[in-house]
Scaffold this motif. Sequence first.
Motif, PDB file in Angstrom:
ATOM      1  N   GLU A 104       0.839  -1.201   0.000  1.00 50.54           N
ATOM      2  CA  GLU A 104       0.000   0.000   0.000  1.00 50.54           C
ATOM      3  C   GLU A 104       0.871   1.247   0.000  1.00 50.54           C
ATOM      4  OE1 GLU A 104      -3.761   1.900   2.494  1.00 50.54           O
ATOM      5  OE2 GLU A 104      -2.928  -0.076   3.015  1.00 50.54           O
ATOM      6  N   GLY A 105       0.560   2.153  -0.902  1.00 54.92           N
ATOM      7  CA  GLY A 105       1.331   3.377  -1.031  1.00 54.92           C
ATOM      8  C   GLY A 105       2.372   3.327  -2.132  1.00 54.92           C
ATOM      9  N   SER A 106       2.662   2.119  -2.657  1.00 50.02           N
ATOM     10  CA  SER A 106       3.625   2.007  -3.752  1.00 50.02           C
ATOM     11  C   SER A 106       2.997   2.503  -5.046  1.00 50.02           C
ATOM     12  CB  SER A 106       4.084   0.556  -3.912  1.00 50.02           C
ATOM     13  OG  SER A 106       2.997  -0.274  -4.269  1.00 50.02           O
ATOM     14  N   LEU A 107       3.854   2.808  -6.037  1.00 48.75           N
ATOM     15  CA  LEU A 107       3.354   3.347  -7.305  1.00 48.75           C
ATOM     16  C   LEU A 107       2.407   2.381  -8.015  1.00 48.75           C
ATOM     17  CD1 LEU A 107       3.376   5.624  -9.360  1.00 48.75           C
ATOM     18  CD2 LEU A 107       5.422   4.593 -10.395  1.00 48.75           C
ATOM     19  N   LEU A 110      -0.967   2.494  -6.227  1.00 43.36           N
ATOM     20  CA  LEU A 110      -1.704   3.735  -6.461  1.00 43.36           C
ATOM     21  C   LEU A 110      -2.321   3.756  -7.867  1.00 43.36           C
ATOM     22  CD1 LEU A 110       0.728   6.327  -4.825  1.00 43.36           C
ATOM     23  CD2 LEU A 110      -1.418   5.430  -3.888  1.00 43.36           C
ATOM     24  N   ILE A 111      -1.557   3.288  -8.867  1.00 47.18           N
ATOM     25  CA  ILE A 111      -2.056   3.286 -10.245  1.00 47.18           C
ATOM     26  C   ILE A 111      -3.245   2.342 -10.387  1.00 47.18           C
ATOM     27  CG2 ILE A 111      -1.510   2.674 -12.621  1.00 47.18           C
ATOM     28  CD1 ILE A 111       1.342   3.616 -12.101  1.00 47.18           C
ATOM     29  N   LEU A 112      -3.076   1.111  -9.893  1.00 45.65           N
ATOM     30  CA  LEU A 112      -4.141   0.121 -10.037  1.00 45.65           C
ATOM     31  C   LEU A 112      -5.360   0.471  -9.200  1.00 45.65           C
ATOM     32  CD1 LEU A 112      -1.984  -3.139 -10.008  1.00 45.65           C
ATOM     33  CD2 LEU A 112      -3.152  -2.111 -11.962  1.00 45.65           C
ATOM     34  N   ASP A 113      -5.126   0.991  -8.008  1.00 48.10           N
ATOM     35  CA  ASP A 113      -6.250   1.387  -7.161  1.00 48.10           C
ATOM     36  C   ASP A 113      -7.016   2.543  -7.794  1.00 48.10           C
ATOM     37  OD1 ASP A 113      -7.664   1.115  -4.531  1.00 48.10           O
ATOM     38  OD2 ASP A 113      -6.987   3.188  -4.302  1.00 48.10           O
TER      39      ASP A 113
END
Length: 234
Positions: A104-107, A110-113
């Motif tokens: 959580e918080g990785s690039l 963030l993109i997929l979420d």
Amino acid sequence: MTYKTDDQAHGLSNGPGAGTGLARLTIWFAAVTGIMLLGAIVIWPEQAAFFNQEGGLFETVSAVCLLVAGVVALWRYPGVTRLYIGLTFLLLAERELEAGVYPEGSLPFLILDGLDVVLDVNVVRVFLACVILGGVIWHGAPTGWRAVKRRAPFMIAFMAAGCLAVIAQLLEEYTGLHSDALSTVMKTRLFVMEETLEMFFSIGILASVLIGWPKSKSDETSHDKDSRAFADPS
């Protein structure tokens, strides 16, 4: 209109070397490699399961192949009518990857979420559905039918990939219906076979897109000049 002229009119090319000995050798090599891999999975399903975990090697290969296929289609295929091809493959690539696999918080998370949030919006879903279904009806169906009649290499690769996807789906359905009657090893075996066939499907889709890569105008102009240069002077 000749076969070659009609292909150029639709922006499709059979690709350099299609139908040559090298192309046939590549197809046979891919087929034998795939069969050997499936055979190894049948014999050692528990070891193969390591590569089929969420975010594992096979799933990553599937996502990358679909992502590249989508980008190639969006970038290189001409006309708005082919927008649906790129969008379809990009959506399939997004489905292969889950945000929860990454920290959580990785690039990547963030993109997929963020994509999951956007794709949950009804307006976006309706827009994508209209683009994809409209493209399939307006361009995909008639072009596909012409390609089937001419046995175009890109369509052969696409249909082979589709058959693998159908088999993978049938394995998933069979496992779900008979889960209680299957042993743990058999369920593992069917699972890894399903994931492997899905990876083969993605590779086949990428091959289909690359084989159907349209010629650029400069390539066509160069070919025309070469043809005129070797024309019969009489």
